[in-house]
Design an enzyme around this catalytic site. Structure first.
Site, mmCIF file in Angstrom:
data_model
loop_
_atom_site.group_PDB
_atom_site.id
_atom_site.type_symbol
_atom_site.label_atom_id
_atom_site.label_comp_id
_atom_site.label_asym_id
_atom_site.label_seq_id
_atom_site.Cartn_x
_atom_site.Cartn_y
_atom_site.Cartn_z
ATOM 1 C CG LEU A 1 -1.980 -1.161 1.190
ATOM 2 C CD1 LEU A 1 -2.919 -1.046 2.385
ATOM 3 C CD2 LEU A 1 -2.783 -1.207 -0.101
ATOM 4 N NE ARG A 2 4.742 0.347 -3.860
ATOM 5 C CZ ARG A 2 5.558 -0.691 -3.963
ATOM 6 N NH1 ARG A 2 6.244 -1.099 -2.897
ATOM 7 N NH2 ARG A 2 5.721 -1.317 -5.104
ATOM 8 C CG ASP B 1 7.242 -9.021 -0.057
ATOM 9 O OD1 ASP B 1 7.674 -9.962 -0.729
ATOM 10 O OD2 ASP B 1 6.539 -8.121 -0.521
ATOM 11 C CG HIS C 1 10.766 -11.885 -1.920
ATOM 12 N ND1 HIS C 1 10.183 -10.866 -2.626
ATOM 13 C CD2 HIS C 1 11.781 -12.327 -2.697
ATOM 14 C CE1 HIS C 1 10.815 -10.709 -3.778
ATOM 15 N NE2 HIS C 1 11.796 -11.590 -3.839
ATOM 16 C CG ASP D 1 4.154 -8.999 -5.165
ATOM 17 O OD1 ASP D 1 4.189 -8.053 -4.354
ATOM 18 O OD2 ASP D 1 5.178 -9.427 -5.741
ATOM 19 N N GLY E 1 7.745 -5.103 -10.297
ATOM 20 C CA GLY E 1 6.396 -5.179 -9.738
ATOM 21 C C GLY E 1 5.312 -4.560 -10.592
#
Lengths: 309, 427
Positions: free
Chosen positions: B65-66, B154, B181, B307, B326
């Site tokens: 969600l940054r 991750d 990851h 992801d 991504g």
């Protein structure tokens, strides 16, 4: 000669047909003759602006493109990574769009990232000429290699070409593989298993890890520079061992057929991939390659530059 | 008291082994008995769900969600809206923010922000190691107390097996699962695409399958040693599937998840150097895709996720080597999985697909979600499995547009998303 060229850009040899490759080589024939004249200049690109945009350092390719452009009467500016705004954080796309806003007609790009020329070609109206992108393609180098082989051997189809050295990281090797296979040559890649992995066989070439087996059968050997300055240690133990297993030494050169042609895209490491005497020997066409590079690049600039307008 | 009746849909609730055409009753934001509604005097809203599937609200265990730190890519608010538009009522956000979610105050900030701005449930994860550096343990106990549902580095992967071992032991003590990851840095090096035919042809640095498999194997051994659950994030290779299958057969506490792009696309897609096909782990070979499909079919891979990794256009529109890894996925994943797994390849039926988005992740993370049990929070997703639609990235709720699926025609999607009894999104 009918027009058989429709491309604005030259991004690689993989996308070209055999006809298109032959057409560039034929066009280069005409330009090679220009270089022997008293006045080595034609007005083909007069009024056009060419930017040599070299994000990765290069001397010989940049000089060759610059001279080729001068001889076609284009206006030329050179931009390197250090003199461009890339160092100030500008993106490649923005730099290119700024160059285009200055009415650049032809953009010659050398870049360390594979695919960078295609990225630009999709985003600018100017012709984009790939002068080497990462380990991907170096189409004008392969075209000048093909030109030189054809000049020396009269043909390409049916010849057995050995490409020796660091194939994995070599854009020259990839473009040569694509071009040679399209024109009907047989290709064998030679080098340590770490730098010439078997995966390459899927491209339609043979792979050998024993240089002595290949040299007696080759019509052409193309030696790649061993880029030890940027090679990671795990790819091969050291230059000494490389020379022992894969160097084209004087002794090994005796295995070559008398009419076998020795090529190298330069800059050469004397005493590493090739012995000094062999590099300067009668079978060597290393300097012919440089001369032919000029004619081939004139042909490419002329053909693509003509489409862009 | 407010009530909602969802009428005539096919109610699929894998947690309760329910799969029947019927009605679903909601009162005061919770799943209710029919009798509880009948006694209502106040307003009753009805939704016609004929020809729709009525599922527990879907859970995505792997999104970025940054926030905090990268709100130009996505915010908790916009990411939650994207989740709702994709049919998700709960998302699990990754800790590679700035500052890193390796401390309780950042977790508290994320939870506050989610409470204020997110239209779906946002469950934070915490870092395994400080700054995701893989060297010192993050305060996993304090993170657990602050409310993380799992720990993960991750985007990074703890390389030191001793550090990872202690992290897993510690996470077991405080009762949070470990998500990993799986990526061995030495083997992967500067790889940007799957090592194989296309990396060889294009001269792009290769990311070998073994770079993932070595860490999947490590995690299997650690899960056994520490007797604690390790969940392998975005599994992509045939070897990983085989390792996880064998380990699960032996009863090892290991699991794996799959992203839609890893079955929808192969490494061939990179040939035009479009950075919307650059992700980590990379798109793999057709053989790997087949193995993932088999792993989904036989239950080896038990969780589906996106992801979701938003990046701004100016970040993605650069040289292939330089672009961040991504793609976004919240608004396309359900449709892609329905289309590919249920309609096209017929690997699983729709009830299993819903289980992989509900009860499976809920059990993995030990969270109270993913069921339609009476008394549960009324998180419900209405799905039209036959609806054909075209992906239009310019209509996405996400703040970013980095999707390779623009223009794809897909069969199946969520048509309404209900969180706590309230419709938060509707087609």
């Amino acid at each position: 000669m009918t027009t058989r060229w429709t491309r604005k850009d030259l991004l690689g040899l993989r996308e070209l047909s055999a006809d298109e490759i032959n057409f560039v080589l034929e066009t280069a024939d005409a330009f090679k003759q220009v270089g022997t004249r008293e006045i080595k200049k034609v007005p083909a690109l007069r009024g056009k602006t060419l930017v040599n945009f070299f994000v990765e350092p290069s001397t010989r390719t940049r000089t060759s493109f610059e001279l080729a452009a001068f001889r076609l009467s284009a206006d030329v500016i050179n931009i390197s990574a250090t003199t461009s705004s890339l160092t100030k954080g500008e993106t490649l796309k923005d730099t290119a769009r700024n160059l285009e806003a200055l009415h650049t007609d032809i953009l010659v790009l050398r870049h360390s990232s594979a695919g960078a020329p295609q990225f630009l070609a999709n985003r600018v109206r100017a012709s984009v000429i790939n002068a080497g992108d990462g380990a991907h393609e170096h189409p004008t180098q392969a075209l000048l290699d093909l030109y030189t082989i054809r000049e020396r051997r009269g043909k390409i189809a049916g010849l057995h070409v050995a490409i020796i050295g660091d194939v994995l990281f070599s854009r020259v090797a990839r473009s040569n593989i694509f071009g040679l296979l399209k024109l009907g040559a047989r290709v064998t890649l030679v080098g340590p298993s770490t730098l010439v992995p078997r995966e390459f066989e899927k491209l339609g070439v043979e792979v050998s890890h024993k240089i002595e087996d290949v040299l007696p059968k080759a019509d052409v050997v193309n030696l790649l520079r061993i880029q030890h300055e940027r090679q990671r240690r795990e790819y091969f133990p050291g230059l000494g061992e490389y020379i022992r297993l894969f160097g084209l030494t004087k002794e090994r050169a005796k295995l070559l057929k008398p009419d076998c042609v020795i090529m190298h895209p330069g800059p050469i490491n004397r005493g590493v991939e090739i012995d000094s005497d062999v590099a300067d020997g009668l079978q060597s066409v290393i300097l012919d390659q440089v001369t032919n590079g000029l004619a081939v690049r004139m042909a490419v600039l002329y053909l693509c530059g003509g489409i862009a307008t | 008291m407010r009530a909602l009746i969802i009428r005539g849909g096919r109610v699929i609730d894998p947690a309760n082994k329910r799969d029947e055409v019927g009605d679903l009753y909601i009162a005061d934001g919770k799943i209710a008995e029919k009798s509880a509604i009948r006694n209502q005097k106040s307003e009753i809203e009805e939704i016609d769900a004929r020809n729709l599937i009525v599922a527990p609200g879907l859970i995505d265990v792997h999104v970025h969600l940054r926030e905090p730190g990268f709100s130009h890519k996505e915010t908790i608010e916009s990411g939650a809206r994207a989740a709702a538009a994709g049919g998700f009522t709960t998302v699990v956000c990754m800790p590679n923010t700035s500052p890193t979610a390796d401390n309780p105050s950042t977790i508290a900030w994320i939870k506050d922000r989610a409470a204020a701005a997110a239209c779906v449930n946002v469950l934070p994860t915490g870092a395994i190691s400080k700054n995701l550096a893989g060297e010192e343990l993050a305060p996993i106990g304090s993170l657990a107390q602050a409310g993380v549902v799992a720990v993960t580095d991750d985007g990074q992967c703890v390389q030191n097996h001793e550090v990872m071992r202690r992290a897993v032991e510690y996470a077991r003590m405080v009762g949070v699962p470990v998500l990993d990851h799986c990526q061995d840095y030495n083997l992967v090096g500067n790889g940007v695409v799957h090592e194989g035919y296309w990396s060889t042809l294009l001269g792009l640095p290769g990311w070998p399958a073994m770079g993932e498999e070595a860490m999947v194997m490590r995690n299997i051994l650690l899960a056994e040693l520490c007797d604690h659950h390790i969940h392998c994030q975005h599994v992509t290779t045939a070897g990983s599937v085989r390792l996880i299958r064998e380990a699960r057969a032996r009863g090892v506490k290991i699991s794996g998840e799959v992203c839609p792009h890893h079955i929808a696309l192969t490494d061939e897609a990179i040939q035009n150097f479009d950075t919307n096909y650059k992700m980590n782990p990379p798109l793999r070979s057709p053989t790997d895709v087949d193995a993932l499909l088999e792993g989904i079919a036989d239950g080896t891979l038990s969780v589906l996720c996106s992801d979701h990794a938003p990046h701004a256009d100016f970040e993605k529109e650069v040289e292939f080597d330089a672009a961040p890894f991504g793609i976004i996925g919240l608004e396309t994943e359900l449709g892609l999985f329905l289309d590919l797994l249920v309609h096209k390849h017929r690997k699983i039926d729709i009830a299993r697909l819903i289980a992989m988005y509900t009860i499976e992740p809920a059990q993995l993370l030990r969270v109270d979600a993913g069921t339609l049990s009476v008394g549960a929070r009324a998180d419900v997703t209405l799905i039209d499995p036959e609806l054909e639609w075209t992906v239009r990235v310019d209509q996405f709720q996400s703040a970013s547009r980095n999707s390779p699926f623009d223009g794809w025609k897909i069969k199946g999607r969520a048509v309404r998303t209900i969180v706590g009894g309230e419709t938060v999104w509707k087609l």
